[in-house]
Design a protein around this motif. Structure first.
Motif, mmCIF file in Angstrom:
data_model
loop_
_atom_site.group_PDB
_atom_site.id
_atom_site.type_symbol
_atom_site.label_atom_id
_atom_site.label_comp_id
_atom_site.label_asym_id
_atom_site.label_seq_id
_atom_site.Cartn_x
_atom_site.Cartn_y
_atom_site.Cartn_z
ATOM 1 N N CYS A 1 -15.017 10.285 7.304
ATOM 2 C CA CYS A 1 -15.481 9.023 7.863
ATOM 3 C C CYS A 1 -14.476 8.630 8.941
ATOM 4 O O CYS A 1 -13.277 8.544 8.682
ATOM 5 C CB CYS A 1 -15.581 7.939 6.804
ATOM 6 S SG CYS A 1 -16.168 6.368 7.518
ATOM 7 N N LEU A 2 -14.976 8.434 10.165
ATOM 8 C CA LEU A 2 -14.093 8.067 11.275
ATOM 9 C C LEU A 2 -14.114 6.549 11.463
ATOM 10 O O LEU A 2 -15.183 5.965 11.655
ATOM 11 C CB LEU A 2 -14.556 8.764 12.556
ATOM 12 C CG LEU A 2 -14.571 10.297 12.467
ATOM 13 C CD1 LEU A 2 -15.058 10.893 13.782
ATOM 14 C CD2 LEU A 2 -13.203 10.846 12.103
ATOM 15 N N LEU A 3 -12.934 5.931 11.396
ATOM 16 C CA LEU A 3 -12.810 4.511 11.706
ATOM 17 C C LEU A 3 -12.395 4.387 13.165
ATOM 18 O O LEU A 3 -11.562 5.160 13.642
ATOM 19 C CB LEU A 3 -11.758 3.855 10.798
ATOM 20 C CG LEU A 3 -12.027 3.911 9.282
ATOM 21 C CD1 LEU A 3 -10.977 3.085 8.535
ATOM 22 C CD2 LEU A 3 -13.425 3.412 8.957
ATOM 23 N N VAL A 4 -13.012 3.436 13.850
ATOM 24 C CA VAL A 4 -12.785 3.291 15.287
ATOM 25 C C VAL A 4 -12.368 1.841 15.570
ATOM 26 O O VAL A 4 -13.161 1.048 16.084
ATOM 27 C CB VAL A 4 -14.063 3.675 16.056
ATOM 28 C CG1 VAL A 4 -13.838 3.597 17.561
ATOM 29 C CG2 VAL A 4 -14.522 5.086 15.675
ATOM 30 N N PRO A 5 -11.117 1.484 15.215
ATOM 31 C CA PRO A 5 -10.683 0.093 15.405
ATOM 32 C C PRO A 5 -10.765 -0.287 16.876
ATOM 33 O O PRO A 5 -10.516 0.539 17.753
ATOM 34 C CB PRO A 5 -9.213 0.116 14.951
ATOM 35 C CG PRO A 5 -9.040 1.366 14.145
ATOM 36 C CD PRO A 5 -10.037 2.341 14.694
ATOM 37 N N VAL A 6 -11.148 -1.538 17.139
ATOM 38 C CA VAL A 6 -11.190 -2.022 18.517
ATOM 39 C C VAL A 6 -9.895 -2.787 18.802
ATOM 40 O O VAL A 6 -9.103 -3.041 17.892
ATOM 41 C CB VAL A 6 -12.411 -2.940 18.750
ATOM 42 C CG1 VAL A 6 -13.681 -2.133 18.607
ATOM 43 C CG2 VAL A 6 -12.401 -4.117 17.768
ATOM 44 N N GLU A 7 -9.682 -3.130 20.047
ATOM 45 C CA GLU A 7 -8.469 -3.862 20.402
ATOM 46 C C GLU A 7 -8.373 -5.137 19.561
ATOM 47 O O GLU A 7 -9.313 -5.908 19.468
ATOM 48 C CB GLU A 7 -8.495 -4.219 21.898
ATOM 49 C CG GLU A 7 -7.145 -4.699 22.361
ATOM 50 C CD GLU A 7 -6.950 -4.456 23.856
ATOM 51 O OE1 GLU A 7 -7.459 -3.420 24.357
ATOM 52 O OE2 GLU A 7 -6.292 -5.292 24.499
ATOM 53 N N GLY A 8 -7.254 -5.290 18.902
ATOM 54 C CA GLY A 8 -7.040 -6.476 18.095
ATOM 55 C C GLY A 8 -7.616 -6.406 16.688
ATOM 56 O O GLY A 8 -7.603 -7.391 15.952
ATOM 57 N N SER A 9 -8.143 -5.221 16.284
ATOM 58 C CA SER A 9 -8.624 -5.079 14.901
ATOM 59 C C SER A 9 -7.469 -5.380 13.937
ATOM 60 O O SER A 9 -6.368 -4.889 14.107
ATOM 61 C CB SER A 9 -9.116 -3.644 14.650
ATOM 62 O OG SER A 9 -10.441 -3.474 15.055
ATOM 63 N N ASP A 10 -7.743 -6.187 12.932
ATOM 64 C CA ASP A 10 -6.731 -6.556 11.959
ATOM 65 C C ASP A 10 -6.340 -5.352 11.101
ATOM 66 O O ASP A 10 -7.205 -4.673 10.544
ATOM 67 C CB ASP A 10 -7.304 -7.665 11.061
ATOM 68 C CG ASP A 10 -6.297 -8.162 10.054
ATOM 69 O OD1 ASP A 10 -5.332 -8.833 10.450
ATOM 70 O OD2 ASP A 10 -6.477 -7.835 8.852
ATOM 71 N N ARG A 11 -5.031 -5.073 11.021
ATOM 72 C CA ARG A 11 -4.557 -3.873 10.321
ATOM 73 C C ARG A 11 -4.946 -3.890 8.844
ATOM 74 O O ARG A 11 -5.354 -2.859 8.285
ATOM 75 C CB ARG A 11 -3.037 -3.762 10.485
ATOM 76 C CG ARG A 11 -2.414 -2.413 10.121
ATOM 77 C CD ARG A 11 -2.921 -1.288 11.008
ATOM 78 N NE ARG A 11 -3.591 -0.262 10.218
ATOM 79 C CZ ARG A 11 -4.246 0.778 10.736
ATOM 80 N NH1 ARG A 11 -4.350 0.928 12.033
ATOM 81 N NH2 ARG A 11 -4.819 1.654 9.954
ATOM 82 N N ASP A 12 -4.818 -5.048 8.210
ATOM 83 C CA ASP A 12 -5.175 -5.128 6.790
ATOM 84 C C ASP A 12 -6.667 -4.857 6.576
ATOM 85 O O ASP A 12 -7.061 -4.203 5.605
ATOM 86 C CB ASP A 12 -4.835 -6.521 6.241
ATOM 87 C CG ASP A 12 -3.323 -6.705 6.086
ATOM 88 O OD1 ASP A 12 -2.599 -5.674 6.134
ATOM 89 O OD2 ASP A 12 -2.880 -7.852 5.952
ATOM 90 N N ALA A 13 -7.482 -5.364 7.511
ATOM 91 C CA ALA A 13 -8.929 -5.147 7.394
ATOM 92 C C ALA A 13 -9.263 -3.664 7.541
ATOM 93 O O ALA A 13 -10.121 -3.127 6.832
ATOM 94 C CB ALA A 13 -9.664 -5.969 8.455
ATOM 95 N N VAL A 14 -8.569 -2.975 8.464
ATOM 96 C CA VAL A 14 -8.792 -1.537 8.649
ATOM 97 C C VAL A 14 -8.400 -0.774 7.386
ATOM 98 O O VAL A 14 -9.141 0.091 6.899
ATOM 99 C CB VAL A 14 -7.989 -1.017 9.866
ATOM 100 C CG1 VAL A 14 -8.127 0.501 9.986
ATOM 101 C CG2 VAL A 14 -8.451 -1.691 11.155
ATOM 102 N N ASP A 15 -7.229 -1.113 6.855
ATOM 103 C CA ASP A 15 -6.744 -0.396 5.663
ATOM 104 C C ASP A 15 -7.662 -0.619 4.454
ATOM 105 O O ASP A 15 -7.851 0.287 3.636
ATOM 106 C CB ASP A 15 -5.322 -0.843 5.327
ATOM 107 C CG ASP A 15 -4.317 -0.328 6.353
ATOM 108 O OD1 ASP A 15 -4.662 0.644 7.075
ATOM 109 O OD2 ASP A 15 -3.215 -0.886 6.462
ATOM 110 N N ARG A 16 -8.204 -1.829 4.365
ATOM 111 C CA ARG A 16 -9.091 -2.124 3.234
ATOM 112 C C ARG A 16 -10.385 -1.319 3.343
ATOM 113 O O ARG A 16 -10.886 -0.760 2.363
ATOM 114 C CB ARG A 16 -9.399 -3.627 3.244
ATOM 115 C CG ARG A 16 -9.831 -4.172 1.901
ATOM 116 C CD ARG A 16 -9.766 -5.682 1.963
ATOM 117 N NE ARG A 16 -10.471 -6.310 0.867
ATOM 118 C CZ ARG A 16 -10.817 -7.609 0.858
ATOM 119 N NH1 ARG A 16 -10.515 -8.376 1.896
ATOM 120 N NH2 ARG A 16 -11.461 -8.110 -0.183
#
Lengths: 314, 314
Positions: free
Chosen positions: B147-162
């Motif tokens: 599964c590829l996560l594609v954070p955008v500029e300013g994506s919250d790090r905790d939200a990505v990790d969760r």
């Protein structure tokens, strides 16, 4: 054990198909003695070491002498020179066959050299793996696969039926068709798809902005299957395309025509064209499943490949 | 049971991916409650009948209300209209994600509507089958897939990790990359191969001199795999090509360039060019096997399909 179909079989060329034929013949006792010959001394040595063939000979002529069935298992482009070597020693009443992926060219290459009284019955087993060479064969290769017999004008009926029994004994289903039709069907189902797979793998490798490891890592069934197809024997495939030129170029022409229409639909944003096309191909797939030719189990094949095959990636 | 990663998850769109997510979440207890919504009343009814989702809602807004994670599981082209419906009710601090096969376009479609305080973390699970709809899902779909996560500029790090923990809990391996690179990699490994497979299946069906039954009967792994790929959901794939237009057209351009070079080699009888090309692609395949990404077992996969898949046909 079945009753032997032939007293003596000679296999010329000892690659994937010939070595699989040997083990399949032995599995069911389909021949009294199987002789073999390969042009390369190294291959002959390997064959002797692993017990491939009852007798490995130092020349094609020696292997062929006294054989009731001679099978040419060399690349399509090598058929004519081999035929010139063995023609003088072919036993009257013997059957000569081959396993080439192209039939029209093989018939043209062989017929001028065919001695009177020898029965020529071209054949093509639709089976293979990405491996080649004398050590790549296994007895099960032909199980439940098709072998197409392509009798030529005047092919002896008894000789055809006997060869059919051999292939059935090796596990294959057998059908007959003429050479031109064979070459067109194979251009559609095999030759053109192979060329496309070769091309797509080459493109992926060329593209420097996407690393090879990414291509490998993130490709599921679709692209990974392309790489498997594109790993087949280069000499065999070179000869296939050079000798089934006309049919392959025709199908390639149809392919690029369709591809360009889809490409234009993408460029112009014609979603209806794309949706209609994809709906139509989906119906073809449903037809295949309904015909019982494949399974639609959603996790199809995944267990065998560490969860990385089966299904289509998005 | 693992500790739940989210209290409440909302799945918008109830097709293959969403239904598989539901069963995978339930398998490992990854969420307290999972709500669901589908635009079609028939789909909602089916979902209720088979127990898909803890609560099936009558509107997207209702499903989303109070959710800690909202996942848009609709075709890429439907992302923007759905987003407009749910934006007003998204909970502050919630994470919004999606499962679209194209990421640049989705980011562009979603960002203008994103409320302050909602974390947007686009995602793309590389998993699928030829089936679609609410009844096609199964808990194991994502096991050992990427599964590829594609954070955008300013994506919250905790939200990505969760979100990463959720996908890992559903069995997937997780990587991160930016949207442009994602769209190029997928154009190579998935989108262009799919278009090619669609095209080849269309060509085979069009060719009246070769019957469909012959195409089906005499095609082993290669072409049959093409038909499986070409059976995927038409709406989803239409949207993929319309929204990843630039990368797909670029790779298609490279593909036809290479294909024409090989076609010319066939036409002019340039065997060396063909042999070199095929030798090179074979080396790529060897690289994949050496990297441990696939098996080279010669009877690979055959057991699962009545002896008709695995290996390459000739």
């Amino acid at each position: 054990m079945t009753q032997p179909v032939y007293d003596r079989v000679a296999l010329i060329g000892l690659g994937l198909i010939a070595s699989s034929m040997f083990w399949a013949i032995k599995r069911s006792g389909l021949a009294g003695e199987v002789t073999g010959y390969a042009r390369s001394a190294e291959t002959r040595e390997t064959a002797r070491r692993i017990g491939l063939c009852d007798r490995v000979c130092e020349s094609a002529a020696e292997a062929v002498e006294g054989a009731d069935l001679v099978v040419l298992c060399v690349p399509v482009g090598a058929m004519a020179p081999v035929m010139q070597q063995i023609a003088p020693v072919l036993k009257p009443g013997a059957t000569l066959s081959d396993v080439g992926s192209v039939k029209g060219h093989v018939v043209e290459a062989i017929l001028p050299h065919l001695p009177e009284g020898v029965h020529f019955v071209p054949a093509h087993p639709l089976a293979g793996t990405e491996h080649s060479g004398p050590e790549s064969g296994f007895a099960e290769l032909f199980d439940n696969r098709w072998c197409l017999l392509v009798p030529v004008e005047g092919s002896d009926r008894d000789a055809v039926d006997r060869l059919r029994r051999l292939w059935q004994g090796m596990g294959a289903n057998v059908d007959e068709m003429d050479a031109d039709h064979h070459d067109l069907v194979l251009a559609v189902t095999s030759h053109t798809p192979h060329l496309i797979a070769y091309t797509m793998v080459g493109v992926a490798d060329d593209l420097r902005r996407v690393t090879d490891s990414e291509v490998i890592k993130y490709s599921a069934a679709g692209f990974r299957d392309f790489t498997r197809i594109a790993a087949s024997d280069p000499t065999m495939w070179r000869d296939v395309f050079l000798t089934n030129k006309e049919a392959t170029l025709e199908i390639l022409g149809r392919f690029t025509e369709e591809l360009f229409a889809l490409q234009r639909a993408i460029r112009t944003g014609d979603g209806d064209h794309l949706h209609d096309y994809f709906t139509h191909t989906r119906a073809i797939r449903r037809g295949i499943i309904e015909a019982g030719q494949d399974t639609d189990a959603p996790d199809f094949g995944r267990g065998q490949a560490g969860g990385q095959t089966g299904g289509t990636d998005k």
